[in-house]
Design an enzyme around this catalytic site. Structure first.
Site, short mmCIF file in Angstrom:
data_model
loop_
_atom_site.label_atom_id
_atom_site.label_comp_id
_atom_site.label_asym_id
_atom_site.label_seq_id
_atom_site.Cartn_x
_atom_site.Cartn_y
_atom_site.Cartn_z
N HIS A 220 0.88 -1.18 0.00
CA HIS A 220 0.00 0.00 0.00
C HIS A 220 0.91 1.23 0.00
O HIS A 220 1.69 1.43 -0.93
CB HIS A 220 -0.92 -0.11 1.22
CG HIS A 220 -2.09 0.82 1.26
ND1 HIS A 220 -2.41 1.70 0.27
CD2 HIS A 220 -3.06 1.01 2.23
CE1 HIS A 220 -3.50 2.39 0.60
NE2 HIS A 220 -3.91 1.99 1.79
N GLY A 256 5.70 0.19 -6.85
CA GLY A 256 5.31 1.40 -7.58
C GLY A 256 4.64 1.06 -8.90
O GLY A 256 4.37 1.95 -9.71
N PHE A 257 4.38 -0.22 -9.14
CA PHE A 257 3.70 -0.64 -10.38
C PHE A 257 2.50 -1.51 -10.06
O PHE A 257 2.52 -2.27 -9.09
CB PHE A 257 4.67 -1.40 -11.29
CG PHE A 257 5.67 -0.49 -11.93
CD1 PHE A 257 5.39 0.12 -13.15
CD2 PHE A 257 6.84 -0.18 -11.28
CE1 PHE A 257 6.29 1.02 -13.71
CE2 PHE A 257 7.74 0.72 -11.83
CZ PHE A 257 7.47 1.31 -13.05
N HIS A 259 -1.94 -2.03 -9.98
CA HIS A 259 -3.01 -1.50 -9.14
C HIS A 259 -4.20 -2.44 -9.13
O HIS A 259 -4.47 -3.11 -10.12
CB HIS A 259 -3.46 -0.12 -9.65
CG HIS A 259 -4.17 0.66 -8.61
ND1 HIS A 259 -5.54 0.60 -8.45
CD2 HIS A 259 -3.70 1.48 -7.65
CE1 HIS A 259 -5.87 1.37 -7.43
NE2 HIS A 259 -4.78 1.92 -6.93
N ASP A 310 2.71 5.94 -6.65
CA ASP A 310 3.89 5.93 -5.79
C ASP A 310 5.21 6.01 -6.54
O ASP A 310 6.22 6.41 -5.97
CB ASP A 310 3.90 4.65 -4.93
CG ASP A 310 2.76 4.66 -3.94
OD1 ASP A 310 2.50 5.73 -3.37
OD2 ASP A 310 2.12 3.61 -3.75
N ARG A 335 -3.61 11.71 3.30
CA ARG A 335 -4.77 10.79 3.33
C ARG A 335 -5.62 10.96 4.58
O ARG A 335 -6.77 10.50 4.62
CB ARG A 335 -4.28 9.35 3.15
CG ARG A 335 -5.36 8.28 2.98
CD ARG A 335 -6.33 8.51 1.80
NE ARG A 335 -5.71 8.52 0.50
CZ ARG A 335 -5.40 7.44 -0.25
NH1 ARG A 335 -5.68 6.24 0.22
NH2 ARG A 335 -4.84 7.57 -1.43
#
Ligand code: COA
Length: 374
Positions: A220, A256-257, A259, A310, A335
């Site tokens: 996350h 970072g890759f 979703h 990210d 957030r």
């Protein structure tokens, strides 16, 4: 045993309703209360977006001015919390520091009944950067900083406390935009954790502490730190291409890759990429951005995986002189707006969140007294 339907990670499961956000649907693919993320990133300040999420509509000029004054007035930390932050070890993970800080604040400033929930949300929004940077500067520089700076923006306040001087406008603006991009994302893991805690009618500090714990993990929020570690391993785009190919062959996860919801791109990436390029040019750095782009291309060519929010956020923060271990806590400072808005939304129409599980354990067993067990 009954046949079971696998819903691994609740993928594709709709778990409730929200007025706050759409992901992978309208506009650019991300909206906050009906506003397209690109309109917000290009035109709004983070305080305007916070007001939108927490107070239900975009503020008028007078409302925004008053809101900025409110946030500034809430930046101070209780002396007892400063003592706690000094006692937390300097090598603790800053996400643990924030989790402890929020939890302690819930002791000295308990929410009580929920009539002040919006004030508690504003208080957390205002003082999370203060907590983080008070702890950071105390343990790295041995100074007890004044957390009540004169900066109007949360982004300026953050960078001012970090570097001990007001930031250059390009850095402040980029951090402000990054806070907007991270502010809200529907039923992501940390927000859902916060809603589950809220559903028991618990207090806002408990829900936010739980959400921080969920955000901490590398699948996350922790991905932005892991992305920086990856990018920093390489000196040239060619080395990055070779290195990432090797990682993919070894079936390593490239942070970072990918979703859970987006399928072809993360709309926040285009904005982060633009900022990363501008900041690299400003810093005269000719390596990090091309290395990041090379990794992005390999991931798309080889796996059809795209950079999420990210990946380029990592170099954006790096170019502002932010230490890597403070990256995920920045996500918290943003957030908190989405979390608190969801907590208030959950309370407005509350129902305990308690799903069922398909049992896949042993059949009913006969009790065996301890002396008869083998
Ligand atoms: N690097 C390498 N492979 C990846 C990958 C990545 N970042 N993300 C997904 N994959 C692969 C998985 O290994 C899996 O391959 P398989 O079908 O051969 O087993 C496939 O793509 C599907 O991924 P899966 O993990 O099932 O998707 P998910 O919806 O459960 O997970 C994430 C989504 C975000 C957790 C996942 O993409 C990931 O771990 N990304 C890296 C962490 C990250 O950046 N998190 C921040 C999210 S905003």
């Amino acid at each position: 045993m009954a046949a079971t339907k696998k819903t691994g990670g609740l993928a594709g499961v709709t778990a409730g309703q929200t007025h706050l956000c759409t992901v992978g649907k309208e506009g650019a693919g991300l909206t906050y209360r009906g506003y397209d993320i690109y309109d917000l990133a290009d035109n709004a300040s983070f305080e305007e977006v916070a007001y939108l999420l927490l107070h239900g509509a975009l503020p008028t000029k007078a409302e925004l001015d008053a809101y900025i004054i409110t946030i500034k007035a809430n930046r101070g930390l209780p002396e007892s919390l400063k003592t706690v932050l000094e006692m937390v070890p300097g090598d603790a993970h800053p996400m643990d520091v924030l989790r402890t800080g929020v939890s302690f604040l819930g002791n000295v400033e308990p929410e009580g009944d929920f009539s002040n929930q919006s004030k508690v949300a504003d208080r957390l929004l205002a003082c999370l950067p203060s907590m983080l940077l008070y702890w950071h500067r105390f343990h790295t520089d041995g100074v007890r900083i004044d957390t009540e700076t004169d900066d109007d923006s949360i982004s300026g306040h953050f960078l001012h406390m970090l570097h001990g001087a007001a930031p250059k406008e390009l850095h402040r603006k980029c951090l402000d935009t990054s806070l907007i991009l991270y502010a809200e994302h529907e039923f992501n893991a940390s927000t859902f954790a916060g809603r589950v805690i809220t559903g028991t009618l618990s207090d806002m500090h408990s829900a936010v502490a739980g959400a921080i714990g969920a955000l901490r993990g590398p699948l996350h929020g922790g991905a932005n730190e892991a992305a920086m570690e990856l990018i920093s391993k390489f000196d040239t785009p060619e080395a990055a291409i070779e290195g990432v190919h090797g990682m993919l062959e070894r079936k390593d996860l490239i942070m970072g890759f990918g979703h859970r919801v987006y399928t072809t791109s993360d709309p926040r990436n285009a904005v982060n990429k633009r900022m990363s390029k501008a900041l690299a040019e400003d810093a005269g750095n000719t390596t990090l951005y091309p290395i990041s782009e090379a990794i992005e291309k390999v991931m798309w060519d080889e796996k059809k995986l795209f950079a999420n929010a990210d990946f380029f956020a990592a170099s954006v923060y790096h170019f502002m002189g932010i230490p890597t271990y403070l990256f995920t806590p920045i996500f918290v400072c943003s957030r908190i707006t989405g979390w608190a808005a969801h907590i208030m939304e959950q309370r407005a129409d509350n129902k305990l969140i308690r799903p069922a599980a398909d049992y896949i354990g042993p059949d009913l067993q006969k009790w065996v007294p301890i002396e008869d067990r083998t």
